[in-house]
Design a protein around this motif. Structure first.
Motif, PDB file in Angstrom:
ATOM      1  N   LYS A   1       0.820  -1.209   0.000  1.00 21.41           N
ATOM      2  CA  LYS A   1       0.000   0.000   0.000  1.00 21.41           C
ATOM      3  C   LYS A   1       0.857   1.262   0.000  1.00 21.41           C
ATOM      4  CE  LYS A   1      -4.557  -0.923   1.714  1.00 21.41           C
ATOM      5  NZ  LYS A   1      -5.580  -0.696   2.709  1.00 21.41           N
TER       6      LYS A   1
ATOM      7  N   ARG B   1       1.015   4.094  -2.817  1.00 24.05           N
ATOM      8  CA  ARG B   1       0.729   5.496  -2.490  1.00 24.05           C
ATOM      9  C   ARG B   1       1.818   6.427  -2.980  1.00 24.05           C
ATOM     10  NH1 ARG B   1      -3.296   7.111   0.692  1.00 24.05           N
ATOM     11  NH2 ARG B   1      -2.327   9.043   1.364  1.00 24.05           N
TER      12      ARG B   1
ATOM     13  N   ARG C   1      -3.697   6.675   7.864  1.00 19.34           N
ATOM     14  CA  ARG C   1      -4.897   6.294   7.128  1.00 19.34           C
ATOM     15  C   ARG C   1      -5.392   4.896   7.492  1.00 19.34           C
ATOM     16  NH1 ARG C   1      -7.311   7.943   2.457  1.00 19.34           N
ATOM     17  NH2 ARG C   1      -8.188   5.979   1.761  1.00 19.34           N
TER      18      ARG C   1
ATOM     19  N   HIS D   1      -1.504   8.357  -6.502  1.00 18.37           N
ATOM     20  CA  HIS D   1      -1.916   7.390  -5.483  1.00 18.37           C
ATOM     21  C   HIS D   1      -2.629   6.229  -6.138  1.00 18.37           C
ATOM     22  CE1 HIS D   1      -1.825  10.265  -1.792  1.00 18.37           C
ATOM     23  NE2 HIS D   1      -0.694  10.235  -2.469  1.00 18.37           N
ATOM     24  N   ARG D   2      -2.044   5.031  -6.066  1.00 16.14           N
ATOM     25  CA  ARG D   2      -2.675   3.883  -6.709  1.00 16.14           C
ATOM     26  C   ARG D   2      -3.363   2.993  -5.673  1.00 16.14           C
ATOM     27  NH1 ARG D   2       1.645   4.776 -10.173  1.00 16.14           N
ATOM     28  NH2 ARG D   2       0.799   5.248 -12.236  1.00 16.14           N
ATOM     29  N   HIS D   3      -4.336   2.224  -6.147  1.00 18.02           N
ATOM     30  CA  HIS D   3      -5.016   1.268  -5.281  1.00 18.02           C
ATOM     31  C   HIS D   3      -4.326  -0.080  -5.395  1.00 18.02           C
ATOM     32  CE1 HIS D   3      -7.942   4.386  -6.194  1.00 18.02           C
ATOM     33  NE2 HIS D   3      -8.583   4.048  -5.081  1.00 18.02           N
ATOM     34  N   VAL D   4      -4.258  -0.804  -4.281  1.00 21.63           N
ATOM     35  CA  VAL D   4      -3.752  -2.180  -4.321  1.00 21.63           C
ATOM     36  C   VAL D   4      -4.883  -3.081  -3.855  1.00 21.63           C
ATOM     37  CG1 VAL D   4      -1.931  -3.759  -3.617  1.00 21.63           C
ATOM     38  CG2 VAL D   4      -1.563  -1.301  -3.480  1.00 21.63           C
ATOM     39  N   ILE D   5      -5.202  -4.062  -4.636  1.00 25.99           N
ATOM     40  CA  ILE D   5      -6.347  -4.908  -4.279  1.00 25.99           C
ATOM     41  C   ILE D   5      -6.075  -6.351  -4.681  1.00 25.99           C
ATOM     42  CG2 ILE D   5      -7.588  -4.342  -6.434  1.00 25.99           C
ATOM     43  CD1 ILE D   5     -10.197  -4.382  -4.731  1.00 25.99           C
TER      44      ILE D   5
ATOM     45  N   ALA E   1      -8.653   3.329  -9.603  1.00 27.14           N
ATOM     46  CA  ALA E   1      -9.951   3.070  -8.974  1.00 27.14           C
ATOM     47  C   ALA E   1     -10.879   2.466 -10.018  1.00 27.14           C
ATOM     48  CB  ALA E   1     -10.539   4.361  -8.431  1.00 27.14           C
TER      49      ALA E   1
END
Lengths: 557, 296
Positions: free
Chosen positions: A4, A8, A133, A171-175, A349
């Motif tokens: 994460k 970010r 966060r 800012h990237r998402h990690v999923i 996203a």
């Protein structure tokens, strides 16, 4: 956490977990690849090894790259076994730092994360904002302890910036794959998820448990037989519903799958494959259930089988699965595997605005002069269904063969001419849906990259990322490779698929023993791909492995 | 009995489908009792869903003009559970046989009882497998000679009443097809009851079971309502549930064994308790964006 924080700071991440099927302990590792470019698969070799125990050093020693950094705790581990190799060492008293700053030994991995951030040159302020966060919900104490331990680790790493990678500040998402899939369903009107725990599908159940609410619920039921039949009941009553499992549980769902086919109930079933047969290697990956998913259950009925190729498709295809199920009133199977389910990946996203919900043909208005024909003969094979509760459109859905009303033509009626004809017409009506979907949906064929290439890697689902990167490696070595990859496996548009494959030099790449995709291709197009790279040792295939094998095949030609 | 059946068919929930049952089959009585119960309760057809398994008795939904699913052998409970999860406004009735409920589907029955989902399960128990032409069932008597037990059944019959009570069912009753008026009352109260109801019905098979006949039952059954039994008393209910076994099937109680008010699954589930799932709005864009933020 490291994934994460990296995301970010604008980096791309690909995470993959290795673990053993024991309740606690065992050799557990988490591999995170961090890069300035988008990563499509996990990479071979380790640049930074964070050894939380001696097992990590003993078991991972052969994977360390030249000049790799080994972060170790001198109080817990020794590095004797690595002496004489071209490696760099960072002595980090992780346990001491954790105990001193938080009094909690588990926090030693946070010290390690701080150290890794120092090594790759990620600013500590990003760490602090990410921690704030992530842990604000758990209270200020947890936030401050994490920050203290992490900062201490950061300071303590002896050598700074051994690797320099710079993020682009987006800012990237990690999923994880299963979370992306679950979110795709959740955002597309799936109101019920029903399952019995089974690795590697269990995290879908956990996801729904965590996100229960907003008109969505889930149920852990007594077995997978119940899981699929609850889903069928819910779909019959008019809501979007999904169940999920791995191969063993899918074996139990097989009869239910046929019921959904026969009563034309729109359901979505997730089959996350693991290494079989039987219990196999429960925490390892394989693509061995493709033909099983395609042919499971007695008799013939339309079904759709999809296999997401990346994190975006875990979301997209799960969302699309519900529209397809509703449109064609048939089961849709989402073929995942442990690798796709459990890996995590950076992504933008997900675009919720792009989701268009299509519930297919539904009858709302009764004709008082006529009894409702739930299974009306139609040219496209799809008959308008009614939602229980709607007055005047009552019907009984039967697992026996039935006429247009749903009345049985089995038992006392079978063999009588009139009903022989009913059977023929009803079977044709159902099966006509296959032709309709092939005509209406431009998805049932593979995708191709580098169309003018000399050679092509042919693959599907979770192996696509590694194949795409393998082609890059091969092309950087002066060869000419493209990739043909499938995300829809059934039905298949045989003509389009044949056109794409015909006359090309092809190498089939799969994580199973019997080259199941190659079998599907052969039966649909007559093209028999003899060159095959097959892996069935439980570990996901890497780009390096594919490139090496492909090179051998080309040289031997 | 024919007279009695005629009497209970006041309002018609029946379809034009002719039942497949043999003349004299106990399932006709059940058919009449369900029809009377629905009619007495004045339920709207479109709000009733009858879910069955596979077997002679599972043809039941087709004889009604409500909604329904004729599902798989042993799986009617999960299908009915799914229906109820999706739309708790529907009256969901399960109909099946002893093979469905106590053989292949026993696990589901016990879990439904435990879950106390608001479904009424009517089991037509004829102590034999009829549709497959006469094999032993889980409720066949020990010693019963059937096609699959030509030398006599070695196993003792299952006790569905005791199992259901101990598993957590909140309405447990037994009826006899020879007394459809009595059965209609039990079915009606079972549908009214908020929770999982099991109504086991002695429904004689006139073709393949020449042991457990109407006459055989008539000489043995007595009504709990007339014996001073308190259905709120769980211990007494369990005792009564054992009486057929302990009396060597000489004294066989029918009627309401046990009734309890316990919150149903739908009452407890944080989402389902807000109303039928089918009527609840799906997640909004804001709610989805908030979930997406978890991955930042």
């Amino acid at each position: 956490m490291l994934a994460k924080i990296s995301a970010r700071s604008g980096l791309h991440v690909f995470g993959y977990r290795g673990y053993q099927s024991i309740i606690r302990g065992g050799h557990v590792w988490y591999q995170i690849d961090i890069s300035e470019e988008k990563l499509l698969s996990h990479q071979e070799g380790i640049d930074i090894l964070v050894a939380l125990n001696q097992d990590a050093i003993n078991n991972q020693k052969s994977h360390l790259r030249e000049n790799a950094v080994v972060v170790y705790d001198p109080t817990k581990t020794n590095t004797e076994i690595l002496q004489g190799r071209n490696l760099r060492f960072v002595k980090l008293p992780m346990l001491d730092i954790a105990m001193k700053e938080s009094g909690n030994p588990i926090m030693r991995n946070v010290a390690a994360i701080g150290a890794v951030l120092g090594l790759v040159g990620i600013d500590i302020s990003i760490f602090e904002s990410a921690i704030t966060r992530m842990f604000t919900k758990k209270g200020e104490k947890v936030v401050s302890e994490n920050i203290k331990v992490g900062s201490e680790g950061y300071k303590n790493s002896e050598v700074k910036q051994m690797f320099v990678i710079k993020g682009d500040k987006i800012h990237r998402h990690v999923i994880e794959g299963n979370a992306a899939l679950a979110l795709g369903a959740y955002a597309s009107g799936c109101k019920l998820y029903s399952a019995y725990p089974m690795t590697p599908a269990s995290t879908i159940l956990h996801w729904f448990a965590e996100h229960e609410g907003n008109g969505v619920t889930y149920k852990q039921v007594e077995d997978e037989i119940a899981a699929i039949n609850v889903t069928i009941g819910a779909a019959s009553a008019g809501i979007r519903a999904m169940c999920g499992t791995s191969g063993g549980g899918f074996s139990l769902m097989v009869e239910g799958l046929g019921l959904a086919g026969m009563i034309e109930a729109p359901i979505v079933v997730v089959l996350s494959q693991r290494t079989g047969p039987s219990t196999g290697l429960p925490t390892k990956t394989e693509q061995g259930d493709v033909l099983f998913a395609m042919h499971a259950s007695q008799g013939e009925f339309p079904r759709i089988v999809v296999a997401p190729r990346n994190i975006e498709e875990c979301f997209k295809l799960s969302s699309d699965a519900f529209n397809l199920a509703d449109r064609y009133q048939c089961p849709v199977i989402i073929l995942m595997d442990l690798y796709m389910s459990e890996h995590s990946e950076t992504t933008d996203a997900f675009n919720f605005d792009s989701i268009k919900i299509d519930r297919g043909k539904i009858a709302w208005q009764a004709n008082p002069a006529e009894r409702f024909k739930r299974y009306l003969y139609t040219d496209d094979g799809v008959s308008p269904r009614s939602i229980p509760g709607t007055p005047g459109l009552e019907f009984i859905a039967g697992s026996d063969e039935h006429d247009e009303y749903g009345d049985l033509v089995s038992d006392a009626f079978s063999g009588i001419d009139e009903y022989v004809e009913t059977r023929r017409k009803m079977m044709r009506k159902r099966m006509n849906k296959i032709e309709t979907m092939l005509k209406n949906e431009d998805v049932f064929h593979p995708a191709i990259t580098n169309e003018s290439a000399k050679n092509f890697l042919v693959t599907f689902g979770s192996t696509t990322g590694a194949a795409l990167e393998a082609a890059q490696i091969l092309n950087s070595q002066g060869m000419d490779f493209g990739v043909i990859s499938f995300n829809y496996l059934m039905p298949l548009d045989a003509d389009k698929t044949k056109k794409l494959l015909e006359g090309k030099s092809l190498i089939d790449v799969e994580v199973n023993f019997t080259a199941q995709l190659a079998q599907i291709i052969k039966s649909n197009t007559g093209i028999d791909i003899q060159n095959r790279i097959l892996k069935y040792d439980g570990e996901a295939i890497t780009a390096e492995q594919i490139a090496k094998e492909a090179q051998k095949i080309i040289q031997n030609k | 009995m024919a007279e009695e059946i005629k009497q209970v068919q006041k309002q018609n929930y029946k379809s034009n489908v002719k039942p497949i049952w043999c003349a004299g089959c106990g399932d006709f009585g059940v058919n009449a009792a369900i029809n009377k119960a629905l009619s007495d309760l004045g339920l709207q057809k479109s709000n009733v869903m009858i879910v069955s398994g596979i077997g002679c008795s599972s043809a039941m939904p087709h004889t009604f003009s409500t909604y329904g699913v004729h599902s798989l052998h042993g799986r009617l409970i999960p299908v009915a559970t799914g229906v109820k999860f999706a739309n708790s406004d529907l009256t969901v009735i399960g109909t099946g046989g002893d093979g469905d409920a106590y053989g292949i589907g026993l696990g589901h029955m016990l879990h439904a009882a435990r879950r106390n989902i608001n479904i009424t399960y009517i089991v037509m128990n004829n102590e034999i497998y009829g549709l497959t032409t006469g094999q032993a069932s889980p409720t066949s008597m020990q010693g019963a000679k059937t096609k699959s037990t030509p030398h006599g059944n070695l196993e003792v019959p299952e006790n569905p009443i005791a199992l259901a009570i101990s598993a957590g069912a909140t309405y447990v009753a037994r009826a006899f097809s020879g007394d459809p008026m009595h059965m209609a009352e039990l079915v009606k109260n079972g549908i009214r009851h908020n929770g999982f109801s099991l109504i086991d019905v002695f429904s004689p098979c006139v073709t393949f079971n020449d042991l457990n006949t109407y006459d055989w039952f008539r000489g043995r059954v007595y009504k709990l309502e007339q014996s001073g039994h308190d259905p709120k008393n769980k211990i007494a209910a369990l005792e009564k549930s054992l009486e057929a076994d302990t009396s060597g099937w000489e004294k066989v109680p029918i009627g309401l064994f046990y009734e309890e008010n316990r919150p149903t699954y739908e009452d407890l589930d944080p989402v389902l308790k807000l109303g039928p799932l089918i009527n609840q709005p799906s997640p909004s864009k804001e709610q989805l964006d908030k979930i997406m933020e978890e991955y930042l």
